[in-house]
Write an enzyme that holds these catalytic residues in place. Structure first.
Site, PDB file in Angstrom:
ATOM      1  CD  GLU B  34      -2.441   1.877   0.457  1.00 51.82           C
ATOM      2  OE1 GLU B  34      -3.221   1.126  -0.150  1.00 51.82           O
ATOM      3  OE2 GLU B  34      -2.283   3.091   0.169  1.00 51.82           O
ATOM      4  CB  SER B  40      -8.805  -1.909   5.686  1.00 51.72           C
ATOM      5  OG  SER B  40      -9.963  -2.679   5.783  1.00 51.72           O
ATOM      6  CB  CYS B  44     -18.985   5.436   1.898  1.00 47.62           C
ATOM      7  SG  CYS B  44     -18.621   4.431   0.467  1.00 47.62           S
ATOM      8  NE  ARG B  72      -9.021  -9.929  10.005  1.00 50.56           N
ATOM      9  CZ  ARG B  72     -10.160  -9.458   9.505  1.00 50.56           C
ATOM     10  NH1 ARG B  72     -10.320  -9.388   8.195  1.00 50.56           N
ATOM     11  NH2 ARG B  72     -11.138  -9.080  10.294  1.00 50.56           N
ATOM     12  CB  VAL B  82       3.482  -2.006  -6.983  1.00 51.64           C
ATOM     13  CG1 VAL B  82       3.802  -2.812  -8.237  1.00 51.64           C
ATOM     14  CG2 VAL B  82       3.478  -2.901  -5.751  1.00 51.64           C
ATOM     15  CG  ASP B 290     -13.268   2.306  -6.425  1.00 52.41           C
ATOM     16  OD1 ASP B 290     -14.153   1.445  -6.258  1.00 52.41           O
ATOM     17  OD2 ASP B 290     -13.157   3.324  -5.724  1.00 52.41           O
ATOM     18  CE1 TYR B 433     -50.690  -2.763   5.571  1.00 50.56           C
ATOM     19  CE2 TYR B 433     -51.923  -4.821   5.655  1.00 50.56           C
ATOM     20  CZ  TYR B 433     -51.843  -3.464   5.903  1.00 50.56           C
ATOM     21  OH  TYR B 433     -52.899  -2.813   6.478  1.00 50.56           O
ATOM     22  CD1 TRP B 441     -52.522  -2.751  -2.965  1.00 51.44           C
ATOM     23  CD2 TRP B 441     -51.270  -4.085  -4.246  1.00 51.44           C
ATOM     24  NE1 TRP B 441     -53.353  -3.664  -3.576  1.00 51.44           N
ATOM     25  CE2 TRP B 441     -52.616  -4.488  -4.368  1.00 51.44           C
ATOM     26  CE3 TRP B 441     -50.294  -4.783  -4.973  1.00 51.44           C
ATOM     27  CZ2 TRP B 441     -53.007  -5.568  -5.176  1.00 51.44           C
ATOM     28  CZ3 TRP B 441     -50.688  -5.844  -5.781  1.00 51.44           C
ATOM     29  CH2 TRP B 441     -52.023  -6.233  -5.869  1.00 51.44           C
TER      30      TRP B 441
END
Lengths: 457, 457
Positions: B34, B40, B44, B72, B82, B290, B433, B441
């Site tokens: 990165e 991470s 938004c 992890r 890179v 993206d 409903y 509806w």
């Protein structure tokens, strides 16, 4: 001249059919016989009238008799009860006040609805003991609450109506006890959702008595109201539980007597059997709504789901069919949603493992708790989602969701059921994400991911 | 020993792939390069940090570098860029501070993301002119607002970011002007939804200037901050519009340079072409997020939808594939949702008639206004739903929903798109409903009914 389209029952199914038939074929005579005085009302709104959320019973009426007659040109006859059907002559016999007459039909629709089941409890006829099946009774309960100011209420049955009425009566400051014979409430919603709702009912002050069988109601003579209920007698329990008001909500049974006497076929559920166009075993007779079966979209088998949308949709489809355009009534996924105080609970499809196995599935299920928004965005609440799928085909069978907010997303799973999606397909849906609305992985997707992981093993 | 799974870019796609690959195959070495310091994170959520809803930028981080490394076991290297890919040797060249080294890969994932488009406006480099592409810039905007207390702000571009930032800055008492070159905002949402949002933006005090082309930004020398923006110059307009702060949000462009230099195929949208498993034209190289294309579930054609869920899902699928279980990345319906002050707006599928025709459809559409609850239940608000279908096949192509509440039901239509449902099938869905949640509806069903009626003619 074509004989009229005759409809028995002026509620959701009947009035939807009448309106659609007149709209699509204005020249056709459409006659509706309704034995009561109310037509086309929102039965699901009645608890909210008792609660006080809805001011006036008339507010629940979707279409007044005047609108039906004058604007839609429907020959609506309230206070008319159809007492028999003669299929050979294609006539119905109608009773009104003291007279009886015959009416011929070209097509006939049975929209006779369902009625509240009234078990043979001792004292069921005492003052203050109610069911909640129609508008008159909703009015009576509301009047009773207002005039007698009950301090305690007993609700027999932990289904939708029981829970909605618990909320309504608690709003009036009444101490509510719910009696449920079975080990849990809300049977169709599965154990996990029911448990969450039960904890919440208790938090709200409802005395919830599971695995408790009611035997009857004791009473006391009052000056004003005769023999009025004062307590509930419990099986195996010496001490009756005080109750100034009792609501019996243990389910409904379809009104099939007319159909039976006319020799129409009933289905395996006991409701009137219909084909995909809502036709009964007699080609000129249709049935729709709470008295009729519908096809379950998961099992493909007949099902009896006495809910408003099924009735409205089937009625509308039959109206179109009678007017000349054959229209399928659509299947049912058994989708339902209920408010329980501050919680919403929703369900769709097949949740009961037993029922899934009977339909030839090998069900696997998972229940997860997930927030409705990302952790960093305020106002997130937890949703609990139960998702069920078939092990072999990985097809989604059903789901239940409970939480304070966002349970309407059951519709995503209901749609998946109609389309026979697998768990992998469900997991791959492109659902809407932005922080104010959802976590990146919508709770439904997360449930699908977790269940998918289990099915892989 | 297998060469490592190397990932370029430590955001949604990259970190999802790394986590999933390690979980499914713990023995596999997974290296993430990165170039920045943040990994991470929830891009938004950035407007809500600027708004003040989110206290700390760190709150937007879904997984810290420490968690990635320690819990992890991902070999995560921040500050590593890179600079090239050698496909023959299966190596990448990595630049870090002043040194450069090579790293071999077994499989490679390009998760290089997208960057904000920066048009060649005069004065684009002045202080106080920002885009909002990464966490550092979100921090800078927030600091700028705090330290300089701008009275006026200009937002160039009426897309998601523009509208979310208008809300965020208005919250700080800043007078906001949005400049949009085109005749309407929120292009992908269709004209009807955009109009409703535009009316609402104006009600909220936003000065919305449509069909207005920005030429550049004038500035003033300040002691503290050098050459700082003070106004926006408009094409064909003599008078510049005062702006102490400018946000340029005119869209993003995929970062495809590495892929291009490596000779990988780009797709028709300009993003990296991938197959259903996220594989590029080189079998050992994947692309997700993206920078990559995904298949549109409506058209079946490659599409470029730079949104979070697509990135997360494709990354996760590629992680699973690399770990030995080939997993499809899933298509995109282009589903999106945005909060605009008190409104929500959502969309899915193909709304643009031009684009529908290019994909071989003959689109018909309808827009209806419907309440979110029955008339008698309090708290109902209006939803406006636009539904689009193909005239010939009656297949649902897309929808847009705008209103104060309940726009998440776009997911019902998104699910219908994945399943290629027709308007009749959509109309026949058994959705949930009860009066507190929906009319009988559901608004989606009503839209389908109305559109179905039009298609019949």
């Amino acid at each position: 001249m074509t004989a009229p389209f005759v409809i028995i029952g002026g509620d959701a199914a009947g009035m939807s059919a009448a309106s659609k038939a007149k709209r699509d074929d204005p020249s056709r005579d459409v006659i509706v016989f309704e034995k009561g005085s109310w037509v086309s009302y929102a039965a699901c709104g009645m608890p909210y009238y008792v609660k006080g959320t809805v001011d006036d019973l008339d507010d629940l009426v979707a279409m007044t008799p005047e609108t039906a007659r004058e604007e839609r040109d429907i020959d609506l006859r309230t206070g008319h009860e159809v007492v028999s059907v003669d299929r050979d002559k294609q006539t119905v016999t109608v009773s009104r006040d003291d007279e009886t007459f015959e009416q011929t039909y070209g097509e006939l629709l049975l929209g006779t609805g369902a009625r509240a089941i009234v078990p043979p409890f001792d004292g069921i006829d005492r003052e203050g003991v109610f069911t909640l099946r129609d508008m008159d009774e909703a009015g009576e309960i509301s009047d009773f609450v207002e005039t007698t100011a009950p301090e305690t209420a007993a609700i027999v049955g932990g289904g939708y109506i029981g829970i909605e009425m618990a909320e309504a009566l608690t709003e009036h400051g009444i101490d509510v006890t719910i009696f449920e014979m079975l080990p849990r409430t809300l049977q169709p919603f599965g154990a996990e959702t029911a448990r969450t709702v039960e904890d919440h009912l208790r938090e709200q002050g409802v005395d919830l008595r599971l695995e408790t069988t009611v035997e009857g109601f004791t009473g006391v003579e009052t000056v004003d109201a005769g023999d009025t209920v004062d307590a509930v007698e419990i099986e195996g329990d010496d001490e009756p539980v005080p109750a100034d008001l009792v609501i019996v909500g243990v389910g409904v049974t379809p009104n099939v007597e007319l159909a039976e006497h006319a020799g129409l076929e009933l289905g395996p559920t006991g409701a009137i059997a219909t084909d995909e166009f809502g036709r009964t075993s007699d080609d000129s007779i249709y049935a729709a709504g709470d008295c009729a079966e519908a096809t379950n979209v998961v099992t493909g088998e007949p099902d009896h789901v006495p809910l408003a949308l099924t009735a409205n949709r089937a009625g509308r489809a039959i109206g179109a069919t009678v007017a000349g355009k054959p229209t399928r009534t659509g299947g049912t996924a058994g989708t339902a949603i209920v408010k329980a105080f501050d919680l919403g609970a929703a369900r769709t499809g097949i949740l009961d493992p037993e029922r899934a196995r009977e339909a030839g599935f090998d069900p696997e299920s998972v229940t997860i708790e997930v927030p409705t928004r990302p952790h960093y965005y305020p106002g997130a609440t937890d949703l609990s989602i139960t998702l069920v799928a078939d092990r072999e085909s990985e097809r989604v069978l059903g789901a239940s969701i409970v939480g304070r907010d966002g349970v309407k997303r059951i519709d995503t799973v209901a749609t998946a059921l109609h389309a026979s999606l697998t768990v992998t397909e469900l997991q791959n849906l492109d659902l809407a994400y932005a922080p104010p609305f959802s976590p990146v992985w919508d709770p439904v997707l997360t449930a699908a991911k977790v269940l998918g992981g289990i099915l892989e093993k």
